[in-house]
Structure formats: C-alpha cells, structure tokens
Design an enzyme around this catalytic site. Structure first.
Site, PDB file in Angstrom:
ATOM      1  N   SER A   1      -6.580  -3.681   4.622  1.00  0.00           N
ATOM      2  CA  SER A   1      -7.676  -2.821   4.141  1.00  0.00           C
ATOM      3  C   SER A   1      -8.981  -3.565   4.408  1.00  0.00           C
ATOM      4  CB  SER A   1      -7.488  -2.609   2.628  1.00  0.00           C
ATOM      5  OG  SER A   1      -8.661  -2.120   2.037  1.00  0.00           O
TER       6      SER A   1
ATOM      7  N   TYR B   1      -5.646  -5.834  -5.818  1.00  0.00           N
ATOM      8  CA  TYR B   1      -5.446  -5.103  -4.557  1.00  0.00           C
ATOM      9  C   TYR B   1      -5.946  -5.937  -3.375  1.00  0.00           C
ATOM     10  CZ  TYR B   1      -6.017  -1.240  -1.193  1.00  0.00           C
ATOM     11  OH  TYR B   1      -5.959  -0.428  -0.090  1.00  0.00           O
TER      12      TYR B   1
HETATM   13  N1  LIG Z   1      -6.754   5.595   1.787  1.00  0.00           N
HETATM   14  C1  LIG Z   1      -7.543   4.549   1.945  1.00  0.00           C
HETATM   15  O1  LIG Z   1      -8.762   4.618   1.815  1.00  0.00           O
HETATM   16  C2  LIG Z   1      -6.945   3.220   2.310  1.00  0.00           C
HETATM   17  C3  LIG Z   1      -7.796   2.230   2.827  1.00  0.00           C
HETATM   18  C4  LIG Z   1      -7.251   1.013   3.172  1.00  0.00           C
HETATM   19  C5  LIG Z   1      -5.901   0.781   2.994  1.00  0.00           C
HETATM   20  N2  LIG Z   1      -5.105   1.771   2.475  1.00  0.00           N
HETATM   21  C6  LIG Z   1      -3.696   1.478   2.298  1.00  0.00           C
HETATM   22  O2  LIG Z   1      -2.935   2.419   3.008  1.00  0.00           O
HETATM   23  C7  LIG Z   1      -1.666   2.579   2.363  1.00  0.00           C
HETATM   24  C8  LIG Z   1      -1.406   4.048   2.117  1.00  0.00           C
HETATM   25  O3  LIG Z   1      -2.435   4.560   1.316  1.00  0.00           O
HETATM   26  P1  LIG Z   1      -2.716   6.125   1.153  1.00  0.00           P
HETATM   27  O4  LIG Z   1      -4.171   6.252   0.955  1.00  0.00           O
HETATM   28  O5  LIG Z   1      -2.044   6.860   2.239  1.00  0.00           O
HETATM   29  O6  LIG Z   1      -1.991   6.373  -0.257  1.00  0.00           O
HETATM   30  P2  LIG Z   1      -1.190   7.654  -0.849  1.00  0.00           P
HETATM   31  O7  LIG Z   1      -1.173   7.459  -2.317  1.00  0.00           O
HETATM   32  O8  LIG Z   1      -1.735   8.916  -0.282  1.00  0.00           O
HETATM   33  O9  LIG Z   1       0.275   7.425  -0.277  1.00  0.00           O
HETATM   34  C9  LIG Z   1       1.046   6.342  -0.683  1.00  0.00           C
HETATM   35  C10 LIG Z   1       2.504   6.736  -0.681  1.00  0.00           C
HETATM   36  O10 LIG Z   1       3.249   5.585  -1.094  1.00  0.00           O
HETATM   37  C11 LIG Z   1       4.227   6.004  -2.010  1.00  0.00           C
HETATM   38  N3  LIG Z   1       4.583   4.899  -2.908  1.00  0.00           N
HETATM   39  C12 LIG Z   1       3.848   4.411  -3.939  1.00  0.00           C
HETATM   40  N4  LIG Z   1       4.519   3.436  -4.553  1.00  0.00           N
HETATM   41  C13 LIG Z   1       5.689   3.298  -3.898  1.00  0.00           C
HETATM   42  C14 LIG Z   1       6.824   2.460  -4.078  1.00  0.00           C
HETATM   43  N5  LIG Z   1       6.884   1.569  -5.084  1.00  0.00           N
HETATM   44  N6  LIG Z   1       7.859   2.573  -3.212  1.00  0.00           N
HETATM   45  C15 LIG Z   1       7.831   3.494  -2.210  1.00  0.00           C
HETATM   46  N7  LIG Z   1       6.796   4.325  -2.012  1.00  0.00           N
HETATM   47  C16 LIG Z   1       5.734   4.220  -2.837  1.00  0.00           C
HETATM   48  C17 LIG Z   1       3.613   7.167  -2.765  1.00  0.00           C
HETATM   49  O11 LIG Z   1       4.593   7.992  -3.376  1.00  0.00           O
HETATM   50  C18 LIG Z   1       2.840   7.868  -1.652  1.00  0.00           C
HETATM   51  O12 LIG Z   1       3.633   8.849  -1.019  1.00  0.00           O
HETATM   52  C19 LIG Z   1      -1.723   1.732   1.099  1.00  0.00           C
HETATM   53  O13 LIG Z   1      -1.118   0.469   1.347  1.00  0.00           O
HETATM   54  C20 LIG Z   1      -3.211   1.557   0.873  1.00  0.00           C
HETATM   55  O14 LIG Z   1      -3.500   0.401   0.170  1.00  0.00           O
HETATM   56  C21 LIG Z   1      -5.593   2.989   2.138  1.00  0.00           C
END
Ligand SMILES: NC(=O)c1ccc[n+]([C@@H]2O[C@H](COP(=O)([O-])OP(=O)(O)OC[C@H]3O[C@@H](n4cnc5c(N)ncnc54)[C@H](O)[C@@H]3O)[C@@H](O)[C@H]2O)c1
Length: 250
Positions: A141, A154
């Site tokens: 991230s 985080y």
């Molecule tokens: N969206 C952003 O702005 C952003 C920016 C940088 C990094 N990220 C990273 O990208 C990744 C995905 O984020 P997103 O925004 O798509 O989130 P999201 O919440 O839309 O999706 C995350 C998914 O992970 C699943 N999940 C959560 N805990 C879990 C577990 N213990 N075991 C299995 N599955 C699990 C959830 O059910 C969900 O379907 C994360 O690692 C997040 O930190 C997101």
C-alpha cells in the site's frame, strides 16, 4: 494444447481481489477464489465463469495456518498446480492514532495482513518450487512506503510486504519464482467505502494531496497485477510498484 494457467487470489470476493479475478479470467486463467465470505467468493466465481473461465471458491480465514494449507491443497487437488498467487486479503484497522488501539485491534490486523500473507507465501511457494516456478504479487500500500497518520498497525504490515517481497525475490529467483509487490493509493473498493463511512473526517480533502486529484479504480490495479502475473516482462522482480496517482512521487 497447453494447459490453462492457475491463479490463487486471497480476498477474491471483493474489491481488488475480485477485479484481478475478472481481469485474469480474460486471459483464460483458472481462478481459485479464497475468501472468508462465502457469498462474496461465490459471486466472484459466478462472474469469472460468466467471462468463460474456470473458478472455484474456497472458504478460508487466511489468519489461520491450517486454513491456508487447506486452500493451497484444495487448489492443487482441483487444478493440478499454482502458477500465480495474488496475496491480497487484508483489513484496514480502526483508524485511530496508535496508542488508542486495543491489543485485540493490533492482533486482528497483524493476524490477517501479516501472518495471513506469510502463511500463504510459505505454502504456495512450496508448490511453485516443486513445479518449476511461478509468479507472485503481494499487496502492500502507499502506507507500506510512506508514513500516514491513524493506520499504524496496517502500515507496519504493509511495510512488511515490501521486506518479504525483496527477500523472496533474492531467495527464489534461481528457481523460476518472480515476486513483486504493488502499493496502491486509496482505491474505491468496499473496504475504502466502509472506512470512509466510519471515519468521514479522514476523507475531507482526500484527493487534495494526490497529483491526479482522484482516487484509484480497482480495474486500474487489476491491470497492473495482471501485467506482473502474466505479462512478458518477468525480469521485473523484487520491486514495489506504486499505483497512486503520483501520491508517493512528491
Ligand atoms: N482499497 C484501497 O484503497 C487499498 C489501498 C492499498 C492497499 N489495499 C489492500 O488491498 C487489499 C484488498 O483490499 P480491498 O480494498 O479490495 O478490500 P475489500 O474489503 O473490498 O476486500 C477484501 C476481501 O478480503 C476478504 N477477507 C477479509 N479478511 C479475510 C480473512 N481473514 N481471510 C480471507 N479473506 C478475508 C474480505 O471478505 C473481502 O472479500 C488489502 O490487503 C488492502 O490492504 C487496498
């Protein structure tokens, strides 16, 4: 005819994981959709199949080592191997300054984002090394590259993704494994929408410090991940690619 390629995507039921599943489906990649939410994971399977590719849903909590071993074993049982791993499941945490976290809140984020990612790498790598290599993308991230207030635990887990990416690239390049990380800026996924609802003050002027003056879209991140996992430049190895509208460039 060559066999189809196989990808495991953790957190494949939503946001970036789902977007990557749909993008890889366009390449004919078979997808193992791993998620703790059955309804979300099954929906991604349906969408991948709609695009004409194969997919299975595997319910697993990535913070539990035995469930990680299960999703790896189950994928190999179903599809024969693992060629690609999008190590993506993650949660954001409570959005408070660090000392205001409870120990439970710290442990929850560490369990999913750090332990979950490392367990996945261990078991997936065992398969890849036995089968002559593969490609991995870890999800860091902007909070894994620079400091930002209210995301301490985080941020620690996302900096860890940078370290493990570089280490694994050094350790396993000779055995055909390519490992990179991505560092997305704030991207409009359900995780971000939920965080915004709980912490509206954190989103006042959210796009102001971003040179492109907008948030990212999941499809843009999916394009990058698909390139790193399937593109014709596997000499890119051990790096963290920002995709943040220029946020960390200034
Ligand atoms: N969206 C952003 O702005 C952003 C920016 C940088 C990094 N990220 C990273 O990208 C990744 C995905 O984020 P997103 O925004 O798509 O989130 P999201 O919440 O839309 O999706 C995350 C998914 O992970 C699943 N999940 C959560 N805990 C879990 C577990 N213990 N075991 C299995 N599955 C699990 C959830 O059910 C969900 O379907 C994360 O690692 C997040 O930190 C997101």
């Amino acid at each position: 005819m060559d066999r189809y390629k196989v990808a495991v995507i953790t957190g494949g039921g939503s946001g970036l994981g789902q977007a990557v599943a749909l993008r890889l489906a366009e390449e004919g990649v078979a997808i193992s959709v791993v998620d703790v939410s059955e309804a979300a994971g099954q929906e991604t399977v349906r969408l991948v199949e709609e695009k004409g590719s194969k997919a299975i849903f595997i319910k697993a909590d990535v913070s539990k080592a035995e469930e990680v071993k299960y999703y790896v074993d189950k994928t190999v049982e179903e599809f024969g191997t693992i060629d690609m791993f999008y190590n993506n499941a993650g949660i954001s945490g409570p959005g408070v300054n660090f000392v205001d976290n409870t120990i439970e809140q710290i442990d929850l984020v560490l369990g999913i984002n750090l332990h979950g990612a490392l367990y996945g790498l261990k078991y997936v790598l065992e398969v890849m090394l036995a089968n002559g290599g593969g490609r991995i993308v870890n999800t860091s991230s902007t909070a894994g590259v620079v400091g930002q207030a209210t995301v301490g635990t985080y941020s620690a887990t996302k900096h860890a993704m940078v370290g493990i990416t570089k280490t694994l690239a050094a350790e396993y390049a000779a055995q055909g494994v390519v490992v990179n990380a991505i560092a997305p800026g704030t991207t409009e996924t359900p995780m971000v929408r939920e965080y915004k609802e709980k912490n509206p003050e954190a989103f006042v002027n959210a796009t102001e410090p971003i040179p492109q003056k907008r948030l990212g879209q999941p499809e843009e991140v999916a394009e990058l991940v698909a390139f790193l996992l399937t593109g014709k430049a596997p000499y890119i190895n051990g790096v963290v690619v920002p995709i943040d509208g220029g946020f960390t460039a200034i």
